[in-house]
Scaffold this motif. Structure first.
Motif, PDB file in Angstrom:
ATOM      1  N   GLU A 157       6.998   7.283  -4.787  1.00 58.79           N
ATOM      2  CA  GLU A 157       5.707   6.740  -4.374  1.00 58.79           C
ATOM      3  C   GLU A 157       5.593   6.702  -2.846  1.00 58.79           C
ATOM      4  N   ALA A 158       6.679   6.328  -2.195  1.00 58.21           N
ATOM      5  CA  ALA A 158       6.665   6.261  -0.736  1.00 58.21           C
ATOM      6  C   ALA A 158       6.391   7.649  -0.146  1.00 58.21           C
ATOM      7  N   LYS A 159       6.968   8.669  -0.762  1.00 60.95           N
ATOM      8  CA  LYS A 159       6.731  10.042  -0.285  1.00 60.95           C
ATOM      9  C   LYS A 159       5.256  10.400  -0.399  1.00 60.95           C
ATOM     10  N   LYS A 160       4.658  10.024  -1.523  1.00 65.26           N
ATOM     11  CA  LYS A 160       3.228  10.305  -1.726  1.00 65.26           C
ATOM     12  C   LYS A 160       2.387   9.623  -0.656  1.00 65.26           C
ATOM     13  N   ILE A 161       2.684   8.367  -0.379  1.00 70.17           N
ATOM     14  CA  ILE A 161       1.915   7.612   0.615  1.00 70.17           C
ATOM     15  C   ILE A 161       2.093   8.238   1.996  1.00 70.17           C
ATOM     16  N   ALA A 162       3.317   8.632   2.309  1.00 70.15           N
ATOM     17  CA  ALA A 162       3.593   9.243   3.604  1.00 70.15           C
ATOM     18  C   ALA A 162       2.807  10.545   3.752  1.00 70.15           C
ATOM     19  N   LYS A 163       2.750  11.307   2.680  1.00 71.74           N
ATOM     20  CA  LYS A 163       2.044  12.587   2.707  1.00 71.74           C
ATOM     21  C   LYS A 163       0.547  12.368   2.936  1.00 71.74           C
ATOM     22  N   ALA A 164      -0.005  11.406   2.212  1.00 74.99           N
ATOM     23  CA  ALA A 164      -1.435  11.100   2.355  1.00 74.99           C
ATOM     24  C   ALA A 164      -1.743  10.637   3.777  1.00 74.99           C
ATOM     25  N   ALA A 165      -0.809   9.896   4.370  1.00 75.77           N
ATOM     26  CA  ALA A 165      -1.032   9.366   5.720  1.00 75.77           C
ATOM     27  C   ALA A 165      -1.083  10.489   6.754  1.00 75.77           C
ATOM     28  N   GLU A 166      -0.318  11.561   6.515  1.00 80.88           N
ATOM     29  CA  GLU A 166      -0.291  12.693   7.457  1.00 80.88           C
ATOM     30  C   GLU A 166      -1.675  13.282   7.695  1.00 80.88           C
ATOM     31  N   SER A 167      -2.495  13.232   6.641  1.00 78.88           N
ATOM     32  CA  SER A 167      -3.815  13.837   6.766  1.00 78.88           C
ATOM     33  C   SER A 167      -4.871  12.855   7.281  1.00 78.88           C
ATOM     34  N   THR A 168      -4.456  11.646   7.589  1.00 82.11           N
ATOM     35  CA  THR A 168      -5.389  10.651   8.151  1.00 82.11           C
ATOM     36  C   THR A 168      -5.045  10.431   9.626  1.00 82.11           C
ATOM     37  N   PRO A 169      -5.959  10.803  10.537  1.00 80.26           N
ATOM     38  CA  PRO A 169      -5.625  10.689  11.963  1.00 80.26           C
ATOM     39  C   PRO A 169      -5.335   9.255  12.401  1.00 80.26           C
ATOM     40  N   LYS A 170      -5.928   8.285  11.682  1.00 85.83           N
ATOM     41  CA  LYS A 170      -5.753   6.894  12.092  1.00 85.83           C
ATOM     42  C   LYS A 170      -4.377   6.324  11.735  1.00 85.83           C
ATOM     43  N   ALA A 171      -3.703   7.005  10.807  1.00 86.61           N
ATOM     44  CA  ALA A 171      -2.454   6.429  10.297  1.00 86.61           C
ATOM     45  C   ALA A 171      -1.229   7.141  10.833  1.00 86.61           C
ATOM     46  N   GLY A 172      -0.214   6.377  11.132  1.00 85.40           N
ATOM     47  CA  GLY A 172       1.037   6.944  11.599  1.00 85.40           C
ATOM     48  C   GLY A 172       2.047   7.017  10.467  1.00 85.40           C
ATOM     49  N   LYS A 173       3.291   7.144  10.843  1.00 89.81           N
ATOM     50  CA  LYS A 173       4.359   7.263   9.849  1.00 89.81           C
ATOM     51  C   LYS A 173       4.689   5.898   9.228  1.00 89.81           C
ATOM     52  N   ILE A 174       5.296   5.940   8.035  1.00 96.63           N
ATOM     53  CA  ILE A 174       5.842   4.703   7.480  1.00 96.63           C
ATOM     54  C   ILE A 174       7.209   4.499   8.115  1.00 96.63           C
ATOM     55  N   GLU A 175       7.325   3.407   8.858  1.00 93.82           N
ATOM     56  CA  GLU A 175       8.600   3.149   9.526  1.00 93.82           C
ATOM     57  C   GLU A 175       9.297   1.925   8.983  1.00 93.82           C
ATOM     58  N   TYR A 176       8.517   1.048   8.314  1.00 88.65           N
ATOM     59  CA  TYR A 176       9.077  -0.240   7.897  1.00 88.65           C
ATOM     60  C   TYR A 176       8.978  -0.481   6.400  1.00 88.65           C
ATOM     61  N   PHE A 177       9.952  -1.227   5.936  1.00 87.61           N
ATOM     62  CA  PHE A 177       9.993  -1.657   4.545  1.00 87.61           C
ATOM     63  C   PHE A 177       9.936  -3.187   4.532  1.00 87.61           C
ATOM     64  N   LEU A 178       8.941  -3.717   3.828  1.00 83.45           N
ATOM     65  CA  LEU A 178       8.782  -5.179   3.781  1.00 83.45           C
ATOM     66  C   LEU A 178       9.725  -5.783   2.754  1.00 83.45           C
TER      67      LEU A 178
END
Ligand code: XMP
Length: 329
Positions: free
Chosen positions: A117-138
Motif C-alpha cells: 500500500e505504501a508503494k501505491k501511495i508513493a507512486k500516486a504522490a509522484e504524479s502530484t506536484p504538490k506532494a513530496g516523498k513519503i519519509e515518515y512512518f507514524l
C-alpha cells in the motif's frame, strides 16, 4: 504552565517543521485510542499529506472496519484507506492452531500488505506536484511503551513489537514520527477529547493486534470468527447498556476449542462453548476478573444461547492474572 492544549499545539508545529512543506507521512490505524489520536493529530498538522491505512485482517470485531472508516473519514476528516485483506489472512490461517504461529502469520502478512500500500501511495504522490516523498512512518508509541522497551526484555517485548508493527519503518526505509511518546494513556485520552474524537472511542478497551485469532482457541475459520464476533458483540452491548464499560479494563468473548452437549428445543446438540472474560487492571501485567452480578451474567448467557447458532454453553472465566493471562492464547 503545562496544558494538554499547549502540548498539542507545540506538537503540531514540531510535526510541520519535521515533515516540511511537501513531505508525506504514512501510518497504520486500528480504530483504537492511540492510533486514532495520533492520526487526528497528524491530520491537524499536515492534512491529507498524512495517509492512514487500515488493514482488515478478517479477525476484527463485528463491523469494525466499517465503523473505523466512518469515524475517521466522515467524523474526523482523516485521509484513510481501508484494505480488505480478510480472505488473504483467513486463507493463511487455515489449519493453524498454534497461538504463536497465528501471531506470526498475522504480523508478517500485515507488514507485506502495508508495504504494498505504501508503494501505491508513493507512486500516486509522484504524479502530484504538490506532494513530496513519503519519509515518515507514524507510530502511536506511548511513554510506558518507551520505558518498557528500554527496561524490559521479557515476553511482553514481543507483544509490544508486534503491536507497534516493529521493524516496518526500517524495512521501508522510513523515519519514525512518534507524537505521543511523552504521554501516558490518560493524557492521550485527554488529547483525543480536545481533538474532537468521540468519547466512546477515546474510552475504548484495548484490542490485540492478532485480534480474534487469539480469542478463538484452535483453528480460525470464517464460521468460527463469526461465532466469536456475534458472542462478543452481545457481551459488550450488555456491558455498555448496564453502564459497566468504563469500570472494566478489557472485556470480550472467546470461543473454546472443545464442544459440549446442550439442548435446543427437544434436541440434544453438540455445540460450541463460549467463555466470557472481563478484567480490571491498571497496567495489564496483573489483573482480576470483574465481579458481575449473577443476573447480568445469566442474561448475557441467555442472549448468546438464543442469538448465536449452535452454542451449548456460556462460561465466565474468573482466574486472576497471574496465573492466567488476560487473553486465552
Ligand atoms: P495477556 O493475555 O498477555 O495480555 O495478559 C496483556 C495485554 O496485552 C494484549 N495482548 C496483545 N496485544 N498483540 C497485541 O497487540 C498480541 O499478540 C497480544 N497478546 C496480548 C492483551 O489484549 C492485553 O491487553
Amino acid at each position: 504552565n503545562w496544558t494538554m492544549e499547549a502540548f498539542k499545539d507545540k506538537e503540531v508545529v514540531r510535526i510541520r517543521k519535521l515533515v516540511g512543506e511537501k513531505g508525506q507521512v504514512i501510518g497504520a490505524v486500528s480504530g483504537g485510542v492511540d492510533s486514532t489520536v495520533a492520526a487526528k493529530l497528524m491530520h491537524e498538522a499536515i492534512g491529507d499529506r498524512f495517509h492512514a491505512v487500515m488493514v482488515d485482517n478478517g479477525v476484527l470485531r463485528m463491523d469494525e472496519a466499517k465503523q473505523v472508516k466512518e469515524t475517521l473519514t466522515k467524523g474526523l476528516g482523516v485521509n484513510l484507506t481501508v484494505i480488505d485483506a480478510s480472505e488473504r489472512f483467513l486463507g493463511l490461517l487455515k489449519g493453524v492452531s498454534d497461538p504463536e504461529k497465528k501471531r506470526k502469520i498475522i504480523g508478517n502478512t500485515f507488514i507485506g500488505i502495508f508495504e504494498e500500500e505504501a508503494k501505491k501511495i508513493a507512486k500516486a504522490a509522484e504524479s502530484t506536484p504538490k506532494a513530496g516523498k513519503i519519509e515518515y512512518f507514524l507510530q502511536g508509541t506511548l511513554y510506558p511503551d518507551v520505558i518498557e522497551s528500554i527496561s524490559f526484555k521479557g515476553p511482553s517485548q514481543t507483544i509490544k513489537t508486534h503491536h507497534n508493527v516493529g521493524g516496518l519503518p526500517e524495512k521501508m526505509n522510513l523515519k519514525l514520527i512518534e507524537p505521543l511518546r511523552e504521554l501516558f494513556k490518560d493524557e492521550v485520552r485527554k488529547m483525543g477529547v480536545d481533538l474532537g474524537i468521540p468519547a466512546d472511542l477515546v474510552g475504548r478497551h484495548p484490542f490485540p493486534g492478532p485480534g480474534l485469532a487469539i480469542r478463538i482457541i484452535g483453528e480460525v475459520t470464517p464460521e468460527r470468527v463469526q461465532i466469536a464476533q456475534q458472542a462478543d458483540k452481545i457481551f459488550i452491548e450488555e456491558i455498555r447498556n448496564e453502564g459497566l464499560y468504563d469500570k472494566i479494563s478489557q472485556a470480550f468473548a472467546a470461543l473454546m476449542n472443545d464442544k459440549s452437549v446442550g439442548v435446543v428445543g427437544d434436541q440434544r446438540i453438540h455445540g460450541h462453548i463460549i467463555a466470557l472474560r472481563a478484567v480490571v487492571t491498571t497496567d495489564f501485567m496483573t489483573a482480576k476478573a470483574y465481579k458481575f452480578h449473577p443476573d447480568f451474567l445469566e442474561r448475557v448467557a441467555e442472549r448468546i444461547g438464543n442469538e448465536v447458532q449452535n452454542v451449548a454453553r456460556v462460561t465466565y472465566e474468573i482466574t486472576s492474572k497471574p496465573p492466567s493471562t488476560i487473553e486465552f492464547e
